[in-house]
Design an enzyme around this catalytic site. Structure first.
Site, mmCIF file in Angstrom:
data_model
loop_
_atom_site.group_PDB
_atom_site.id
_atom_site.type_symbol
_atom_site.label_atom_id
_atom_site.label_comp_id
_atom_site.label_asym_id
_atom_site.label_seq_id
_atom_site.Cartn_x
_atom_site.Cartn_y
_atom_site.Cartn_z
ATOM 1 N N ASP A 1 2.092 37.550 -51.832
ATOM 2 C CA ASP A 1 1.661 38.727 -52.598
ATOM 3 C C ASP A 1 2.051 39.990 -51.863
ATOM 4 O OD1 ASP A 1 -0.083 36.686 -54.073
ATOM 5 O OD2 ASP A 1 -0.351 38.568 -55.159
ATOM 6 N N CYS B 1 -0.992 27.103 -54.179
ATOM 7 C CA CYS B 1 -1.005 27.995 -55.328
ATOM 8 C C CYS B 1 0.219 27.773 -56.207
ATOM 9 C CB CYS B 1 -1.140 29.459 -54.893
ATOM 10 S SG CYS B 1 -1.662 30.540 -56.250
HETATM 11 C C1 RUB Z 1 -0.608 33.864 -56.880
HETATM 12 C C2 RUB Z 1 -0.121 33.672 -55.486
HETATM 13 C C3 RUB Z 1 1.351 33.442 -55.309
HETATM 14 C C4 RUB Z 1 2.048 34.784 -55.064
HETATM 15 C C5 RUB Z 1 3.568 34.657 -55.176
HETATM 16 O O1 RUB Z 1 -1.936 34.321 -56.933
HETATM 17 O O2 RUB Z 1 -0.848 33.777 -54.533
HETATM 18 O O3 RUB Z 1 1.589 32.626 -54.199
HETATM 19 O O4 RUB Z 1 1.617 35.732 -56.010
HETATM 20 O O5 RUB Z 1 3.920 34.297 -56.482
HETATM 21 P P1 RUB Z 1 -2.615 34.619 -58.363
HETATM 22 P P2 RUB Z 1 5.389 34.600 -57.054
HETATM 23 O O6 RUB Z 1 -2.563 33.345 -59.156
HETATM 24 O O7 RUB Z 1 -4.013 35.038 -58.027
HETATM 25 O O8 RUB Z 1 -1.828 35.747 -59.012
HETATM 26 O O9 RUB Z 1 6.355 33.951 -56.119
HETATM 27 O O10 RUB Z 1 5.390 33.955 -58.431
HETATM 28 O O11 RUB Z 1 5.554 36.084 -57.126
#
Ligand code: RUB
Length: 333
Positions: A206, A137
């Site tokens: 998340d 991701c």
């Molecule tokens: C994003 C995702 C990321 C976490 C952490 O999912 O799974 O790994 O949110 O991101 P989506 P961060 O694209 O569905 O929002 O470290 O930027 O908070």
């Protein structure tokens, strides 16, 4: 009441819509944008009394809370501001309370950006020359670790999964590639194929539950399983506002179910007899499949997540959580 809300509605509505449509995405950015919506409400509300202002902020909070259910950073960010407002004196002037709202929102946004930088500092020490890192991701916290390590002159390469169905892996490849890091993009399904050649898996979060489980983009748990089999270590980058106080009192993290059209075009689906589609956006990786969690306060084993939540929130009841009675979160010493 409607009159006081109208002033801030368009910008706030736009933030809510953009979170829902994933134009604003990633747990950290979702939280900062939700808090930004509170800040806009505080600045533009026509409230004449402290009660009216709280009511306007509460309406914005509820709107934002209904956008995406899984990222715990969102309710935690909102609580950070709302707790400070609801525990401030209502006897003072509305302008004083407005200032409390604006200052708390600005503090949260600044501290959350600082937290990512600190995670980068702490986590980059765990990267060594020659590392082959796999990420899934697009996590700003995980990427910050890799970017800081690269800036320090470490040489390593990254394997980025494409991350079906929304392809956030392309954002990751672009962001890392732009600073010079060599990136190889692979199909999500190829993670196990390559795992024997990977030294470290590094992903964002998340949510982190009280028992140290990780909730992250769908597919993370399969990658962790493959890593476990290959004895590859799994690192999680997570700011402390991703830890879920609700899970201390037995609540589960809701997993967002997204529209089937992200998986298959509706016309194509119609041609398939007896077929339905499920599209969960996140999954849960148990703590046994994680090696450590890198937070802005230091590195912890997943089993210490419960202590981190206790340290941040103290003890609380479910009523108190619902009414924004949460303290200490992200406060700087
Ligand atoms: C994003 C995702 C990321 C976490 C952490 O999912 O799974 O790994 O949110 O991101 P989506 P961060 O694209 O569905 O929002 O470290 O930027 O908070």
């Amino acid at each position: 009441m409607v009159a006081t809300l109208l002033a801030s509605a368009p910008e706030v509505q736009q933030i809510a819509a953009e979170i829902k449509e994933m134009k604003i995405r990633g747990a950290g950015e979702i939280a900062r944008s939700a808090v930004q919506a509170l800040l806009i409400t505080a600045k533009t509300s026509k409230a004449n009394t402290t009660d009216e202002l709280i009511r306007d902020l509460d309406a914005t909070a509820k709107l934002l809370l209904n956008t995406r259910p899984t990222a715990v950073s969102l309710p935690n960010g909102i609580r950070y501001v709302m707790h400070r407002i609801t525990s401030a004196s209502r006897d003072g002037s509305v302008e004083n309370l407005r200032a409390v709202a604006v200052n708390s929102a600005e503090d949260f946004i600044a501290n959350s950006r600082l937290a990512i930088k600190k995670i980068g500092e702490i986590g980059s020490k765990r990267i060594v020359d020659g590392d082959k890192i796999l990420t899934h991701c697009n996590s700003s916290a995980a990427l910050e670790i890799m970017k800081q390590a690269w800036k320090q002159g470490k040489k390593f390469e990254v394997t980025a999964t494409e991350t079906r169905p929304r392809l956030q892996g392309r954002l990751t490849a672009k962001e890392l590639g732009d600073v010079g890091i060599p990136v190889r993009m692979i199909l999500d399904d190829a993670a196990r194929f390559f795992m024997n050649r990977i030294d470290k898996v590094l992903v964002g979060a998340d949510a982190i539950t009280a028992n140290g489980a990780l909730v992250n983009k769908i597919g993370t748990s399969l990658i962790a399983l493959a890593a476990h089999e290959a004895r590859t270590r799994v690192f999680v980058a997570a700011e402390t506002y991703k830890f879920s106080p609700e899970t201390m009192i037995g609540e589960l993290i809701e997993i967002e179910d997204r529209d089937p059209s992200e998986v298959i075009a509706p016309d194509d689906l119609k041609r398939m007899q007896n077929t339905t589609v499920r599209n969960p956006a996140f999954d849960v990786t148990p703590p046994e499949y994680l090696d450590l969690i890198i937070t802005e306060k230091g590195i912890i084993p997943p089993q210490a997540a419960v202590l981190m939540i206790q340290e941040q929130y103290g003890s609380f009841s479910s009523e108190e959580l619902g009414q924004y009675h949460v303290v200490h979160l992200l406060e700087q010493e």
